[in-house]
Scaffold this active site. Structure first.
Site, PDB file in Angstrom:
ATOM      1  N   CYS A  79      97.562 -31.307 -32.971  1.00  0.00           N
ATOM      2  CA  CYS A  79      98.030 -29.965 -32.637  1.00  0.00           C
ATOM      3  C   CYS A  79      97.737 -29.634 -31.176  1.00  0.00           C
ATOM      4  CB  CYS A  79      97.365 -28.935 -33.555  1.00  0.00           C
ATOM      5  SG  CYS A  79      97.833 -27.225 -33.196  1.00  0.00           S
TER       6      CYS A  79
ATOM      7  N   CYS B 175      93.661 -26.789 -40.435  1.00  0.00           N
ATOM      8  CA  CYS B 175      94.179 -25.463 -40.106  1.00  0.00           C
ATOM      9  C   CYS B 175      95.244 -24.951 -41.074  1.00  0.00           C
ATOM     10  CB  CYS B 175      94.724 -25.467 -38.674  1.00  0.00           C
ATOM     11  SG  CYS B 175      95.910 -26.777 -38.345  1.00  0.00           S
TER      12      CYS B 175
END
Length: 362
Positions: free
Chosen positions: A102, A199
Site C-alpha cells: 500500500c 488494514c
C-alpha cells in the site's frame, strides 16, 4: 525586502492521533497545510464502521485546527494494485505484507502524485515514525528514535524522488509524547488506539473475511513421518511458525508448529517444539531487491543488520550476496516465510530490502 516562499504540505490524515499531531506540528512551523482523508476500501458498511468513524474524526480535527480537508476515494486503485496482488500471493502460499505494498502503490505513489500535481503541494507528509536526512544531494531514511514505533520496515521500498517530496516530523518523537501533545491540545482522538492488523480486515474475523475471495480447500495436518494429526481449513489461512488454531489433539507437553505447507498435496506439515531445528533457517533467497541508494546495488556483498518482521528490536547480522539474491544470517532464524519482507540496515540507516522467495535450511 525579502519575500519568503509559501511551502504547501499535503498531509495524509487518517483520523488517528499520529497524523493529527503531524498536521498541528507542521502548521506551527508556518507551512500552509491541507489534509486528505484517503478511502482505500469499498464495502457494504455497517452502522458502526471504522471508515465512517475515522472520517468523522478527521473532519473534527481539521475543523479544530482550521485546515482544509479533502475526502479522496482510492478504493479502485487499492483493489487493483494491492488487494488483488495480496489474494494472488495468498493462493500461492506466500504471506505478503499488504501495508508495504500500500505504501509503495498508493500512499507514496498515487497519493503523492495527486497531492503534487492536482493539489499543487510542495511536499506530502504522513504520521510515520521515521527520520529523513539529506547528505550530498542523497536522501536517507533512518530508524525513529522510538524503536518500538519505528516504521522503516514499511518504507524500505521508497525511492529517492519520493523521499525528496516527503516530510516525516514524528521520527524524533516518542509515541507517549505525541499522545501528551494531543491531550494538551484537547484533540478528540488523543486516546484513540493505534490501528493494528491488516488494514482492509480490521477487527473482522480473518477466516470469515477471506473465504469471500479464496475458496476453502480443507486438507490434512501431518507430521514429518506423514502421520495424520488433524485437519486444516485451507492452506491460505495458516502461516509458517504458527502454533495457535491448529486444532491438533496434542497429548504431549510440547505444542506443534507449522514447518511447511505443501500445495501439491494440500497438506500442512508440523513439527513438535519451538526449538525444533526444522523451524529455523540459516538464510533465504530473495527477489524484488530494492535499495534506497543505488550505490549499494553495485556491490557484490553487503554486511548489514536485518529485520524479518516489523516488531523485531534486536539486530541480526547478515551477509547479502547481491548477484545471487541470497542472504545468510549470523545465526538461524525462526519462521522465515515466503512473501514477507526482509529489510536491510547499517546502524540506524535503512538501506532497502527484498521479498523472501525461499528459506535456506542447514
Amino acid at each position: 525586502m525579502k519575500i519568503f516562499k509559501i511551502i504547501k504540505i499535503i498531509i495524509a490524515l487518517s483520523g488517528g492521533v499520529d497524523s493529527s499531531v503531524t498536521a498541528w506540528i507542521l502548521k506551527q512551523l508556518g507551512y500552509k497545510i491541507e489534509c486528505v482523508f484517503i478511502k482505500c476500501w469499498e464495502e457494504n458498511y455497517k452502522k458502526k464502521c471504522k471508515y465512517k468513524k475515522d472520517y468523522k474524526d478527521a473532519k473534527n480535527i481539521c475543523k479544530f485546527l482550521n485546515i482544509k480537508l479533502y475526502n479522496i476515494n482510492f478504493s479502485y486503485e487499492y483493489w487493483k494494485k494491492v488487494f488483488i496482488i495480496f489474494i494472488k500471493n495468498q493462493k500461492n502460499n506466500k504471506t505478503l505484507n499488504p501495508d508495504i505494498l500500500c505504501n509503495k502503490k498508493i500512499k507514496f505513489n498515487i497519493f503523492l502524485k495527486f497531492a503534487i500535481k492536482i493539489l499543487k503541494g510542495n511536499y506530502i507528509s504522513t504520521g510515520h515514525y521515521i527520520i529523513k536526512k539529506r547528505k550530498k544531494n542523497k536522501f536517507y531514511l533512518l530508524k525513529a528514535i522510538d524503536k518500538k514505533k519505528d516504521q522503516s520496515y514499511f518504507l524500505y521500498i521508497l525511492k529517492q524522488k519520493q523521499i525528496e517530496k516527503c516530510i516525516f516530523p514524528l521520527g524524533k518523537y516518542y509515541k507517549k509524547n505525541i499522545r501528551k501533545i494531543a491531550k494538551n491540545l484537547n484533540l478528540i482522538n488523543y486516546k484513540k488506539k493505534d490501528s493494528t492488523g491488516i488494514c482492509f480486515i480490521g477487527k473482522k474475523n480473518y477466516f470469515n473475511f477471506i473465504k469471500k475471495y479464496i475458496k476453502n480447500k480443507p486438507g490434512k495436518i501431518i507430521n514429518i513421518n506423514n502421520k495424520i494429526l488433524g485437519n486444516h481449513k485451507g492452506l491460505h489461512l495458516y502461516t509458517i511458525g504458527q502454533r495457535k488454531n491448529l486444532n491438533i489433539n496434542l497429548g504431549q507437553n510440547k505444542p506443534y508448529y507449522i514447518f511447511k505447507k505443501n500445495k501439491k498435496n494440500n497438506t500442512i506439515i508440523v513439527v513438535k517444539g519451538i526449538k525444533n531445528s526444522l523451524l529455523y533457517s540459516i538464510g533465504a533467497f530473495i527477489n524484488k531487491i530494492h535499495f534506497i541508494n543505488k550505490k549499494n546495488k553495485n556491490k557484490k556483498i553487503i554486511f548489514c543488520n536485518i529485520k524479518i518482521r516489523h516488531q523485531q528490536y534486536k539486530n541480526i547480522k547478515s551477509k547479502i550476496y547481491i548477484n545471487k539474491k541470497k542472504i545468510i544470517f549470523e545465526k538461524p532464524l525462526f519462521a522465515i516465510t515466503p512473501g514477507q519482507s526482509i529489510v536491510f540496515y547499517k546502524k540506524n540507516i535503512c538501506l532497502g530490502g527484498g521479498i523472501i522467495k525461499k528459506n535456506i535450511q542447514n
